[in-house]
Design a protein around this motif. Structure first.
Motif, short mmCIF file in Angstrom:
data_model
loop_
_atom_site.label_atom_id
_atom_site.label_comp_id
_atom_site.label_asym_id
_atom_site.label_seq_id
_atom_site.Cartn_x
_atom_site.Cartn_y
_atom_site.Cartn_z
N ASP A 79 54.52 -31.48 -106.22
CA ASP A 79 54.18 -30.21 -106.85
C ASP A 79 55.07 -29.95 -108.07
N SER A 174 57.31 -21.85 -101.45
CA SER A 174 56.79 -23.17 -101.10
C SER A 174 55.34 -23.29 -101.56
N ILE A 176 51.40 -24.34 -101.33
CA ILE A 176 50.37 -24.48 -100.30
C ILE A 176 49.11 -24.98 -100.98
N ASP A 177 48.47 -25.97 -100.39
CA ASP A 177 47.29 -26.57 -101.03
C ASP A 177 46.10 -25.62 -101.06
N THR A 189 46.53 -23.85 -95.47
CA THR A 189 46.25 -25.26 -95.17
C THR A 189 47.05 -26.16 -96.11
N GLN A 190 47.69 -27.16 -95.53
CA GLN A 190 48.48 -28.12 -96.29
C GLN A 190 48.08 -29.55 -95.90
N TRP A 192 49.10 -33.72 -96.05
CA TRP A 192 50.20 -34.67 -96.19
C TRP A 192 49.68 -36.08 -95.96
N TRP A 209 59.43 -27.72 -96.92
CA TRP A 209 58.22 -26.91 -96.76
C TRP A 209 58.23 -26.22 -95.40
N ILE A 242 47.07 -28.16 -90.76
CA ILE A 242 47.64 -29.33 -91.42
C ILE A 242 46.63 -30.47 -91.36
#
Length: 296
Positions: A79, A174, A176-177, A189-190, A192, A209, A242
């Motif tokens: 990011d 932080s 966050i998507d 929602t994130q 990875w 995060w 997630i």
């Protein structure tokens, strides 16, 4: 399936004649930054046409663009940068008019960049030595799959907020998507991917995060700021989802086990890409329940 762009990389031993040999392909999604590049594996065919000097020029170009793609992917996942867009590919085509040239960008439908390369190589490149490649799934791919899943679930665009930031307390924040919010935040929602090379850096980012979200869970004052600088309240019990791309190597697996402990401590629901539709389904259920309570 999404719209990808591709350009064929050509080597011209004598640019004045206009004769060329295809040496590789660049393909990617300019919206998400999911790019990949591949060199023709049948090097003997290239050597029959191009001199060693010309071949070295094209190899240096491919190596440099590979580095740009890797750097941009790492920055996007941390990011700290924007994804490579259509202007980047157009600039490459415009600026390279000598020994290395690129075909004009053209669209192709694919699920991810490597799939786009496979399609182009099968249909347009003469490469009998080409072998199937092991696919590495990036975080950008997971984000795109999430976006597609929210669209399939018909979550209103006014409620779906991509690339937001959550601020917790006075100093913590932080990325966050995705967030789903209608005044207050319904879901965070994130994504990875654990199929990365620099695994230590990923572990650090997950823990940082997770610390911010843990403070939110404890009840510290939190707010969400979207790309338009609109602010929404975030409650400590907000739904947290997630989406993960599981590891492929033992070293990646260690980082994944550590991350699972973080996710579990936060009370997050964890999904793989095969189960990505469960995320917007949960958001839709929460939105419907909130609407019902308001009606009552």
């Amino acid at each position: 399936m999404s719209r990808y762009l591709y350009s064929i990389i050509r080597c011209l031993p004598d640019p004045q004649t206009g004769e060329f040999v295809n040496v590789g392909v660049i393909a990617g999604d300019p919206d998400t930054g999911d790019w990949a590049i591949r060199r023709l594996s049948n090097i003997e065919r290239i050597r029959k046409f191009a001199s060693q000097a010309a071949l070295e020029v094209s190899d240096r170009f491919i190596a440099r663009i590979t580095g740009e793609i890797d750097d941009a992917r790492a920055a996007a996942e941390a990011d700290t940068g924007e994804p490579l867009g259509e202007a980047w590919l157009n600039r490459l085509c415009r600026d390279h008019r000598n020994t290395v040239q690129l075909s004009a960008p053209a669209p192709v439908l694919a699920g991810h960049a490597e799939a786009a390369l496979e399609l182009i190589f099968r249909s347009m490149m003469i490469d009998p030595a080409m072998q199937p490649r092991q696919e590495t799934v990036s975080r950008n791919r997971a984000i795109q799959d999430l976006r597609d899943a929210y669209n399939r679930a018909e979550i209103p665009g006014s409620l779906l907020k991509p690339r937001v930031r959550v601020f917790v307390g006075e100093r913590l924040h932080s990325p966050i998507d995705f967030a789903v919010a209608n005044g207050t935040v319904v879901q965070l929602t994130q994504a990875w991917s654990f199929q990365v090379t620099v695994i230590d850096d990923l572990s650090t980012r997950v823990k940082a995060w997770g610390y911010a979200i843990e403070r939110l869970r404890r009840g510290d004052a939190a707010r969400l700021v979207d790309a338009q600088d609109s602010v929404s309240g975030v409650s400590s019990d907000v739904d947290l989802q997630i989406v993960v791309v599981p590891p492929k190597t033992a070293h990646q697996g260690i980082a994944y086990e550590e991350a699972q402990q973080v996710f579990s401590g936060l009370g997050a629901a964890v999904h793989t890409l095969d189960d990505v539709d469960a995320v917007p389904a949960r958001a839709a259920a929460l939105l419907a329940a909130r609407k019902q309570r308001t009606a009552d």
